[in-house]
Design a protein around this motif. Structure first.
Motif, PDB file in Angstrom:
ATOM      1  N   ASN A  83      -6.359  18.336 -22.691  1.00  0.00           N
ATOM      2  CA  ASN A  83      -7.408  17.895 -23.605  1.00  0.00           C
ATOM      3  C   ASN A  83      -8.653  17.662 -22.763  1.00  0.00           C
ATOM      4  N   THR A  84      -9.530  18.637 -22.738  1.00  0.00           N
ATOM      5  CA  THR A  84     -10.698  18.595 -21.853  1.00  0.00           C
ATOM      6  C   THR A  84     -11.528  17.334 -22.084  1.00  0.00           C
ATOM      7  N   ALA A  85     -11.730  16.963 -23.336  1.00  0.00           N
ATOM      8  CA  ALA A  85     -12.556  15.792 -23.655  1.00  0.00           C
ATOM      9  C   ALA A  85     -11.950  14.518 -23.077  1.00  0.00           C
ATOM     10  N   LEU A  91     -12.856  10.627 -16.323  1.00  0.00           N
ATOM     11  CA  LEU A  91     -13.711  10.750 -15.142  1.00  0.00           C
ATOM     12  C   LEU A  91     -14.985   9.919 -15.269  1.00  0.00           C
ATOM     13  N   GLN A  92     -15.468   9.776 -16.480  1.00  0.00           N
ATOM     14  CA  GLN A  92     -16.724   9.051 -16.696  1.00  0.00           C
ATOM     15  C   GLN A  92     -16.522   7.547 -16.819  1.00  0.00           C
ATOM     16  N   THR A  93     -15.295   7.106 -17.099  1.00  0.00           N
ATOM     17  CA  THR A  93     -15.068   5.684 -17.363  1.00  0.00           C
ATOM     18  C   THR A  93     -14.158   4.990 -16.349  1.00  0.00           C
ATOM     19  N   ALA A 127     -18.903  16.635 -15.138  1.00  0.00           N
ATOM     20  CA  ALA A 127     -18.687  15.213 -15.446  1.00  0.00           C
ATOM     21  C   ALA A 127     -18.251  14.386 -14.244  1.00  0.00           C
ATOM     22  N   SER A 128     -17.644  15.027 -13.243  1.00  0.00           N
ATOM     23  CA  SER A 128     -16.986  14.269 -12.183  1.00  0.00           C
ATOM     24  C   SER A 128     -17.968  13.703 -11.156  1.00  0.00           C
ATOM     25  N   PRO A 129     -17.840  12.410 -10.857  1.00  0.00           N
ATOM     26  CA  PRO A 129     -18.646  11.817  -9.792  1.00  0.00           C
ATOM     27  C   PRO A 129     -18.048  12.049  -8.406  1.00  0.00           C
ATOM     28  N   LYS A 130     -16.878  12.675  -8.354  1.00  0.00           N
ATOM     29  CA  LYS A 130     -16.181  12.915  -7.094  1.00  0.00           C
ATOM     30  C   LYS A 130     -15.921  14.412  -6.918  1.00  0.00           C
ATOM     31  N   PRO A 131     -15.761  14.868  -5.667  1.00  0.00           N
ATOM     32  CA  PRO A 131     -15.386  16.270  -5.439  1.00  0.00           C
ATOM     33  C   PRO A 131     -14.078  16.612  -6.147  1.00  0.00           C
TER      34      PRO A 131
END
Length: 291
Positions: A83-85, A91-93, A127-131
């Motif tokens: 589920n991509t969403a 990743l955002q929370t 969306a990802s803040p990390k590699p």
């Protein structure tokens, strides 16, 4: 990038007899791997039984590992799904302050096209803040992410830094190694092929067997990266039979049987997985006793 060259291990999640997480055993496992040469730790992957770990348990597992690790090794966290969403939302929370990179499995069950796989990971990359380390494991997802798709993502997104390739397909490894961007890492997800693909130009492995024999397996990969073939194969042959044993029924039941024999964790798993059979446990015990 250099953080993820060498040997990473996909940590199991130890359980008590009542199936609750055994955090004391988790601390022992992390210390054992740090003290014996492993280069980085992977949390909440397939081997960690991520499918049956709750969100609350996952959070506490991360906190315990981060505290035990105390910034000594890089930490990689499994964040993936079909589920991509939901993956984007996590990743955002989520609190990723202790995490150095994300390992994101290719979508399972849904069987998307190659374009669907690309768009899924494009959304994650944005969306990802990390590699991000892509994870291709068609034996579990039922859909192979073809080299062209992996390389398209590698070329289009700077934060897509590596792929954990676990298709058990030598030709696919070689195609990735041959055509990858210079700074993109090809990481083996197949313990039995890890040395071969490292010698061919891969950057290392995310291993299952490595957490039970961290000194030997990390030395094997290090020797391979240095091009010391004969010395590396000597260690490979020493571990080869055990690698076959731990995957002969299911993962992580096999590796948990090894860790139980080594008095690091119990061999408890959560349904629908069951413990290794008595026959397999006997073979594992014989190997450990004679190692």
């Amino acid at each position: 990038m250099q953080k993820f060259i060498g040997t990473g291990v996909a940590l199991v999640t130890p359980f008590k007899e009542d199936k609750s997480v055994d955090f004391d055993a988790l601390v022992r496992l992390v210390k054992f791997n740090i003290e014996n040469g492993i280069n980085y730790l992977v949390i909440n992957g397939t081997t960690g039984e991520s499918a049956t770990i709750t969100k609350e348990e996952k959070k506490e597992i991360i906190e315990v590992i981060a505290k035990t690790n105390n910034k000594r090794l890089p930490l990689v966290l499994g964040v993936g799904g079909n589920n991509t969403a939901d993956v984007v939302n996590e990743l955002q929370t989520a609190d990723l302050s202790h995490i150095d990179a994300i390992l994101s499995v290719s979508p399972y069950y849904s069987k998307p096209t190659q374009e669907g796989l690309y768009q899924h990971f494009k959304a994650i990359a944005q969306a990802s803040p990390k590699p991000i380390i892509l994870y291709n494991v068609p034996g579990r997802t039922s859909k192979n992410m073809e080299p062209a798709t992996t390389l398209r993502l590698a070329n289009n997104f700077e934060n897509v830094i590596a792929v954990k390739e676990a298709g058990n397909n030598v030709q696919q490894y070689l195609e990735l190694i041959k055509n990858k961007p210079a700074d993109f890492l090809i990481i083996s997800g197949d313990d039995d092929l890890a040395l071969n693909v490292v010698l061919a130009g891969a950057s290392g492995v995310i291993s299952v067997i490595g957490q039970a024999f961290p000194k030997e397996f990390s030395s094997l990969i290090k020797l391979g990266l240095e091009g010391k073939n004969k010395e590396a194969y000597r260690l490979h042959y020493k571990l080869m039979d055990m690698i076959g044993l731990i995957f002969s029924e299911n993962n992580p039941s096999g590796i948990k049987a090894v860790l139980n024999k080594l008095n690091i964790t119990s061999d408890e798993v959560r349904l629908p997985l069951v413990k290794a059979t008595d026959e397999l446990q006997g073979k594992i015990a014989d190997f450990v006793d004679n190692f």
